[in-house]
Design an enzyme around this catalytic site. Structure first.
Site, short mmCIF file in Angstrom:
data_model
loop_
_atom_site.label_atom_id
_atom_site.label_comp_id
_atom_site.label_asym_id
_atom_site.label_seq_id
_atom_site.Cartn_x
_atom_site.Cartn_y
_atom_site.Cartn_z
N LYS A 45 -5.56 1.78 0.37
CA LYS A 45 -4.56 2.55 0.87
C LYS A 45 -3.86 3.06 -0.30
O LYS A 45 -3.05 3.20 -0.79
CB LYS A 45 -4.07 0.95 1.06
CG LYS A 45 -2.45 1.60 2.19
CD LYS A 45 -1.92 0.88 2.52
CE LYS A 45 -0.77 1.41 3.51
NZ LYS A 45 0.77 0.40 3.38
N GLY B 133 9.57 -0.79 6.98
CA GLY B 133 10.85 -1.30 6.81
C GLY B 133 11.97 -1.65 7.63
O GLY B 133 12.92 -2.15 7.18
N ALA C 265 3.32 0.54 9.53
CA ALA C 265 4.19 0.68 8.75
C ALA C 265 5.30 0.59 9.82
O ALA C 265 5.24 1.47 10.87
CB ALA C 265 4.83 1.79 8.22
N GLY C 266 6.51 0.18 10.07
CA GLY C 266 7.75 0.09 11.13
C GLY C 266 7.96 -1.09 11.92
O GLY C 266 8.69 -0.55 12.82
N ASN D 25 4.50 -5.33 6.55
CA ASN D 25 4.29 -6.73 5.21
C ASN D 25 6.10 -6.85 6.03
O ASN D 25 6.38 -8.39 5.81
CB ASN D 25 4.65 -6.34 4.10
CG ASN D 25 5.11 -6.49 3.42
OD1 ASN D 25 5.47 -7.91 3.01
ND2 ASN D 25 5.02 -6.26 2.00
N THR D 26 7.25 -6.49 6.31
CA THR D 26 8.61 -6.69 5.55
C THR D 26 8.71 -7.29 7.07
O THR D 26 9.78 -8.57 6.75
CB THR D 26 9.09 -5.52 5.71
OG1 THR D 26 9.34 -4.72 4.87
CG2 THR D 26 10.64 -5.71 6.01
#
Lengths: 261, 261, 261, 261
Positions: free
Chosen positions: C91, C152, C179-180, C201-202
């Site tokens: 990635k 994040g 992301a996001g 992830n976050t």
């Protein structure tokens, strides 16, 4: 200050798609714009008449490379524009995608490098990509022109949060919102956010009454700038009970802070 | 036409929360507003001086019932307002909820019925509920004033789609956006949507420079109305390739419709 | 199919920021994810234990170049990752801006070219720029990973209209939203729009209960994909009166199409 | 708990507009819904067969007054429903406006008062108006059902901020989002916001594959509830640089909090 030129009006107006040359001339006048853009495609026999019309407007001319799809096309077009209009200013468009008319970031940067090196004063039509903006400045651009939305779409500031970041990131650079503006309220919003100017064409040229719409845009942009300078109130999540919870029975003397709207 | 009164300015300005009476007077002047609203709470010893200031402005006064939470309170306040200001006009607010400052639809309708029957010309502060609007008209109201967003929030036209339905549904009725406007661009948007006027207070009074902000709002509202009358271009989902796909090599004579922005 | 690998789960899960290794292991299990990403930063003494934990999960590992700011850093990191994890998958993140953590389009493309030429199977973290996407494919990428919003931030699909264009433009390419994403409903939305997977992830690691949130995401992504395949109803501007305007007096036999919700 | 009944599934499913009774039966099964709504319009000869089908589903039946435009119509319809279905539950719809199918707040409240007094357990289809909600509770309602958007529009949670206020304001009351939901992601969003259930019909019945869509909604609603209970991360305005700015050269041991997505 756009390349050391100070402008009073913060509207830059395109000159395409008008119903007639007379309407175009009247719209320029009504808008108060001091800068007008023109596509190189207009040159040749008909081009001479059109060029005369633009010169008679007394406005500063910002030739553009509309319709170019490669750096090479754009550079050649810019060189021709310099000859024809006697100006180092060039609005650099290198279209990357037929549906969105988004700029091609790679070809745009390449063309900007070449033109800046040749002494042009480049106004690059770009996305809101921060890194691309930085590269354009490194290439020599002293103005940035991110899109509000796809050209001709009238969607306004489609990615408002990203544009707010853009404005903050390039705090010392003149930034012009270019493309996608469909209504005066959207142009006023751009000014309230602190952008330095707005460039538009379709929203005026395709209005039912282009001359009146040109005036509306000029007025709204002035209002938006006034508001930016006057300091907007902060947005709040909930209502603010500005009337103190006094009994209404006595209606005694009260301070200036009680009523609301 | 608001109760047979024709106004040139489409801004109605509140008079609370200003830093000083002098700033208020200057803001009224700069705004160009012909109608100013005032809360009854100002009456008494201090009220007399404040009332004189408003009278000296030469503007038409629209007293309001800000801070009332029941129909009875609102009716009593309206009656006192008629005495004090010598006008049948009343901006009817009956607050239903402390956090959102939303109107109470039931108490509002009850108070509107009573006041219309007593000969008042009622400007009801209402939600965007269509049925409530219909009932208010049945009660005798000839103006409607739906909120843009919670009072003092500065959120603008929070439920734009619902407000568009509202405007269409009450096509023949003067409709004023009241409350929630935080920036001139939002007021311009309301005008572009065909609303007849905008009433606001906090966004001017709480600006860093209220006088300049008053001027910005007056200007933006004029621009929004111009745009409404000039006929806005339709919003499009995608970009419109306004430059025909000609070869750039010859750059021959071309029609007026080729460039873009 | 992601580089000829067929996956049942359309969730790819990051492995950073968890309160403990045990919670991470349980979250991976609960999520149903078949692919997990890991930053090279974890290597060294502690890295060995962490690597063992990931291996024991039985999931396919997608190493990432998080924290790299130049093409050179990213290439070096990718080469180390191939050694450590024995996979050609990478990635590719090349961060261009500290505040938004947006990718640097120029360095990203440069690194992608190098890595594809070296036989890597590159999953590029990119913006929604169509031209950049095309260049990445020309460079040899067979998957694209546009951001939903800044890393994040939990904002979801910030530029939904642009992402819809992206999906349509790269119809034959596996596209992963990376992301996001802050909530399962946002991940479901991405799936309803036809994206092939979501990487996050976050939103799991920073949930109050990461294991339960991992399960919620896995479930929501499955639901969103089901909905995409089941064919969503079209959005309508107005209500649809699905109950025919019959008199209610007789309540006679009626067809199946009358009630509503 | 909805009137002392505890439900495992938080989906309530409408039974109109399906392509066939068999598809309806399969969709109910696939959805996992424990409550199904039915319009009284179905009664008569055909109604008996339809009623049998619904009974065979084993689900709890919530009759509705769809299509009623006055309090009187709605009350009469509710009384008939109680006879036919042997339940005190009634979903109370009193339509106020043909285009938006919004409830009539005045007629709704009147009908709710009558029905609660007669021992019905009323599920009122309402707007997001807080005051109306309070009045419905005063009238005896122990559940509230605000609309997400106009019936059949598929717009989702059109006024999300107002609905968030609604949820907070009626913290102790079961609140069901009723109408306007067009996609499972929207239903999941409602659950993440803390609503107790979602009622929908068109989005399932008019899907290309209603049975698969019913399953998708049941799954997404379960996921949204899981997420609500697992505690969502807060939304942030900007990206969060979750990778510490270490040099990459050494790639030494690092804590668990470094990577990102």
């Amino acid at each position: 200050m756009f390349y050391d030129v100070d402008l009073h009006s913060r509207l830059m107006l395109g000159t395409a798609q008008y119903p007639s040359p007379a309407v175009l001339a009247a719209a320029i006048e009504a808008s108060g714009a001091e800068v007008i853009t023109v596509s190189l495609r207009r040159e040749g026999a008909a081009g001479q008449a059109f060029r005369d019309l633009l010169r008679q407007s007394g406005r500063r001319i910002l030739p553009n490379t509309a319709g170019c799809h490669t750096a090479r096309e754009a550079v050649t077009t810019a060189q021709m524009a310099r000859e024809l209009f006697g100006t180092r200013w060039i609005k650099l468009e290198v279209i990357g995608h037929a549906d969105t008319l988004q700029p091609d970031p790679f070809a745009l940067l390449e063309a900007a490098r070449i033109l800046c090196a040749e002494g042009f004063e480049v106004f690059p039509y770009t996305t809101e990509d921060l890194i691309l903006g930085e590269r354009l400045i490194e290439a020599g651009c002293r103005v940035l022109m991110p899109w509000g939305a796809p050209i001709g779409s009238g969607q306004g500031l489609r990615h408002e949060e990203a544009l707010r970041s853009y404005r903050a990131h390039f705090a010392g650079v003149p930034v012009v919102i270019d493309a996608g503006i469909g209504a005066p309220s959207q142009a006023a919003r751009a000014m309230e956010m602190g952008f330095d100017a707005v460039l538009l064409n379709t929203a005026v040229a395709r209005a039912t009454d282009p001359v009146a719409m040109a005036r509306a845009f000029g007025t709204a942009i002035a209002a938006g700038r006034m508001a930016f300078e006057a300091g907007l109130m902060p947005r709040r999540d909930m209502a603010v009970a500005s009337t103190p919870a006094l009994g209404l029975a006595d209606l005694g003397p009260a301070d200036l802070g009680e009523a609301l709207a």
